[in-house]
Design an enzyme around this catalytic site. Structure first.
Site, PDB file in Angstrom:
ATOM      1  N   ASN A 134       0.803  -1.237   0.000  1.00  0.00           N
ATOM      2  CA  ASN A 134       0.000   0.000   0.000  1.00  0.00           C
ATOM      3  C   ASN A 134       0.830   1.279   0.000  1.00  0.00           C
ATOM      4  O   ASN A 134       0.431   2.261  -0.611  1.00  0.00           O
ATOM      5  CB  ASN A 134      -1.018  -0.019   1.154  1.00  0.00           C
ATOM      6  CG  ASN A 134      -0.367  -0.020   2.512  1.00  0.00           C
ATOM      7  OD1 ASN A 134       0.656  -0.652   2.703  1.00  0.00           O
ATOM      8  ND2 ASN A 134      -0.948   0.698   3.441  1.00  0.00           N
TER       9      ASN A 134
ATOM     10  N   GLU B 146       3.711  -4.496  12.338  1.00  0.00           N
ATOM     11  CA  GLU B 146       2.756  -3.406  12.084  1.00  0.00           C
ATOM     12  C   GLU B 146       1.663  -4.008  11.211  1.00  0.00           C
ATOM     13  O   GLU B 146       1.877  -4.291  10.031  1.00  0.00           O
ATOM     14  CB  GLU B 146       3.477  -2.243  11.406  1.00  0.00           C
ATOM     15  CG  GLU B 146       4.531  -1.641  12.337  1.00  0.00           C
ATOM     16  CD  GLU B 146       5.362  -0.517  11.749  1.00  0.00           C
ATOM     17  OE1 GLU B 146       5.452  -0.429  10.513  1.00  0.00           O
ATOM     18  OE2 GLU B 146       5.924   0.253  12.524  1.00  0.00           O
TER      19      GLU B 146
ATOM     20  N   CYS C 271      -3.170   1.728   6.242  1.00  0.00           N
ATOM     21  CA  CYS C 271      -3.559   0.996   7.453  1.00  0.00           C
ATOM     22  C   CYS C 271      -4.244   1.913   8.465  1.00  0.00           C
ATOM     23  O   CYS C 271      -4.981   1.454   9.322  1.00  0.00           O
ATOM     24  CB  CYS C 271      -2.326   0.367   8.081  1.00  0.00           C
ATOM     25  SG  CYS C 271      -1.028   1.589   8.340  1.00  0.00           S
TER      26      CYS C 271
ATOM     27  N   GLU D 181       7.760   1.248  16.340  1.00  0.00           N
ATOM     28  CA  GLU D 181       8.918   1.737  15.610  1.00  0.00           C
ATOM     29  C   GLU D 181       8.812   3.260  15.578  1.00  0.00           C
ATOM     30  O   GLU D 181       7.816   3.834  15.994  1.00  0.00           O
ATOM     31  CB  GLU D 181       8.991   1.097  14.223  1.00  0.00           C
ATOM     32  CG  GLU D 181       9.215  -0.420  14.322  1.00  0.00           C
ATOM     33  CD  GLU D 181       9.710  -1.088  13.050  1.00  0.00           C
ATOM     34  OE1 GLU D 181      10.488  -0.479  12.306  1.00  0.00           O
ATOM     35  OE2 GLU D 181       9.287  -2.243  12.812  1.00  0.00           O
TER      36      GLU D 181
END
Ligand code: NAD
Length: 486
Positions: free
Chosen positions: A156, A254, A288, A467
């Site tokens: 993405n 993630e 996301c 992160e």
């Protein structure tokens, strides 16, 4: 017909073709634009051997200043080749020129600069310890690289998300093996060219191309990989977790999201409408962090729906490089079918469609592409599948709510926990509500505003670890504590 370009893996400083290829499709018109050469098990083995050798010799022996100077050169060369990166990203994903030019590619370059500078401050801790016998001891820690890090990235935000992991991993001294999504290999291939051109020692950066089930799985289960950093679907995260369990490898995950926006009665309505339009439909809903559920205070509900409908219907969909185009197609036919199946499910579950719900008609080659309409629905319960499962397309469900405690509970009623946005002009409310949301990221009166120093990640099915800034340095290094009796 001219020969299609072939994208290959990059292993031990060489671009290596294989006998197995698959098509790289442009989602704007369904045309094949390149062939992707899938890495073989032997190539994966060679990548691991080469990455380990770079640890034991070149990359692993450099000073942090030498390493980081080279990573700045990577950023410089990426900037010089920016137009090629832009074209490659658009061809793979169909996303708009505006987005690629302002977010994807500059952020890719910025990741290298930022982490190259930050890694120089990756210091340890010191403690003077009182011993039971009245002596003292000095405890100090030094940070070492983990070794060989496998980076697995999604389609993405291909370059942005891959470099978000490669840059800190390499800055901390690790060798990297990147496995980008099979849907979007072009910018990763270009990045390998850049690494080669600026003289990154062979083996410090390797690229292996191919499908997740074959190449990705072989990478995560390989005994020579010391850690895995992964961005992608929660279901894939579960598989990777199983595969790394044998060696108890460190993981940073993630994963997916089912993100909410809350529009309180005291919100600036216009700002909220524009903000939610952006958070629901940017990149065709394929971020996301995108909003898929919107909770609007009952007093604003009708006005909000009208405003959001107006904005959604004004979104220009089309060729990524055309003027004012905000969204292009979804990434692939498979993904278009998945999102359309959720539009159908919404109908079956009894949703009311405020706008959208189908595929736009262009009467040209784009009808062979993967376009889809921005869609707004209402009328479903929070427990409907459409309100519980990540769709990853340009769709949001809008529901009314009556009070603060109620909406917090409803937002938290999901297995995911990545992001939320809160729209209110009441500063006390913003501070009171934000920490009560079970997510890793909250935006107040904005969305997707990022600071690379800030922690990034999710809770529940949305991920493990953080992160960003010092959190990246912590994941990509191994502290060794040394205790000296004084
Ligand atoms: P995906 O999980 O299908 O694929 C991601 C990567 O994993 C690809 O490179 C793929 O080839 C690889 N892969 C697939 N199966 C594998 C396996 N068994 N072993 C190892 N690797 C494997 O995800 P996607 O469809 O590319 O991306 C969309 C998903 O990513 C969405 O769920 C989205 O929410 C999530 N995402 C999360 C974040 C975040 O920061 N939390 C950011 C972007 C995307």
């Amino acid at each position: 017909m001219s020969e299609l370009p072939i994208l290959t893996s990059y292993i031990d400083g060489h671009f290596i073709n294989s006998d197995t290829h698959f098509d790289n499709i442009n989602p704007v018109n369904g045309q094949t634009v390149a062939r992707i050469s899938e890495a073989t098990p032997k190539m994966i083995e060679d990548a691991v051997i080469s990455a380990r050798a770079a640890q034991d010799s070149t990359w692993g022996k450099m000073t942090v200043n030498e390493r980081c100077a080279l990573l700045h050169k990577v950023a410089d060369r990426m900037a010089e080749r920016e137009e090629e990166f832009i074209t490659a990203e658009i061809t793979d994903t169909g996303k708009s020129l505006f987005q690629v030019k302002t977010i994807d590619i500059p952020r890719g370059t910025a990741n290298f600069r930022f982490f190259a500078d930050l890694a120089k401050f990756n210091s340890g801790e010191t403690f003077i310890t009182d011993t039971p016998t009245g002596d003292k001891a000095l405890n100090y820690s030094v940070n070492k690289p983990l070794g060989v890090v496998g980076v697995i990235s999604p389609w993405n935000l291909p370059l942005l998300l891959a470099t978000w992991k490669i840059a800190p991993a390499m800055a901390c001294g690790n060798s990297v093996i990147l496995k980008p999504s099979e849907e979007t290999s072009s910018t990763a291939f270009l990045l390998a060219k850049v690494m080669d051109e600026v003289g990154i020692p062979k083996g410090a950066f390797n690229l292996i191309l191919g499908r997740g089930s074959a190449v990705g799985d072989a990478l995560t289960s390989h005994h020579g990989i010391d850690a895995i950093t992964f961005t992608g679907a929660s279901s894939t995260g579960k598989q990777i977790m199983r595969s790394v369990a044998e060696r108890v490898k460190p993981i940073s995950f993630e994963l997916g999201g089912k993100n909410s926006a809350i529009v309180f009665a005291d919100a600036d309505l216009n700002k909220a409408i524009k903000g939610v339009t952006r958070s629901s439909f940017t990149n065709c809903g394929q971020v996301c962090l995108c909003t898929e559920k919107v909770y609007v205070h009952r007093s604003l509900f009708d006005a909000f729906i009208q405003g959001l409908k107006r904005e959604a219907e004004q979104i220009k969909i089309g060729y990524p490089k055309d003027k004012d185009v905000f969204i292009g197609p979804l990434v692939s036919k498979v993904h278009q079918q998945k999102v359309l199946s959720y539009y159908q499910l919404a109908k079956n579950e009894g949703a009311t469609f405020v706008t959208g719900g189908g595929v736009p008609k262009f009467n040209d080659e784009r009808d062979m592409g993967c376009f889809i309409e921005p869609t707004i629905i209402t009328g479903l319960s929070d427990d409907a599948r459409v309100n519980q499962e990540e769709i990853f397309g340009p769709i949001c469900h809008v529901s009314p709510f009556d009070d603060e405690d109620e909406v917090i509970e409803r937002v938290n009623n999901t297995d995911y926990g990545l992001a939320a946005s809160v729209w209110t002009e009441n500063i006390s409310r913003a501070h009171r509500v934000s920490p009560q949301l079970d997510v890793g990221l909250v935006w107040v009166n904005t969305w997707f505003l990022r600071d690379l120093r800030a922690p990034f990640g999710g809770v529940k099915l949305s991920g493990i670890g953080r992160e960003g800034g010092k959190h990246s340095l912590a994941f990509y290094s191994e502290p060794v504590n040394i205790c000296v009796h004084i």
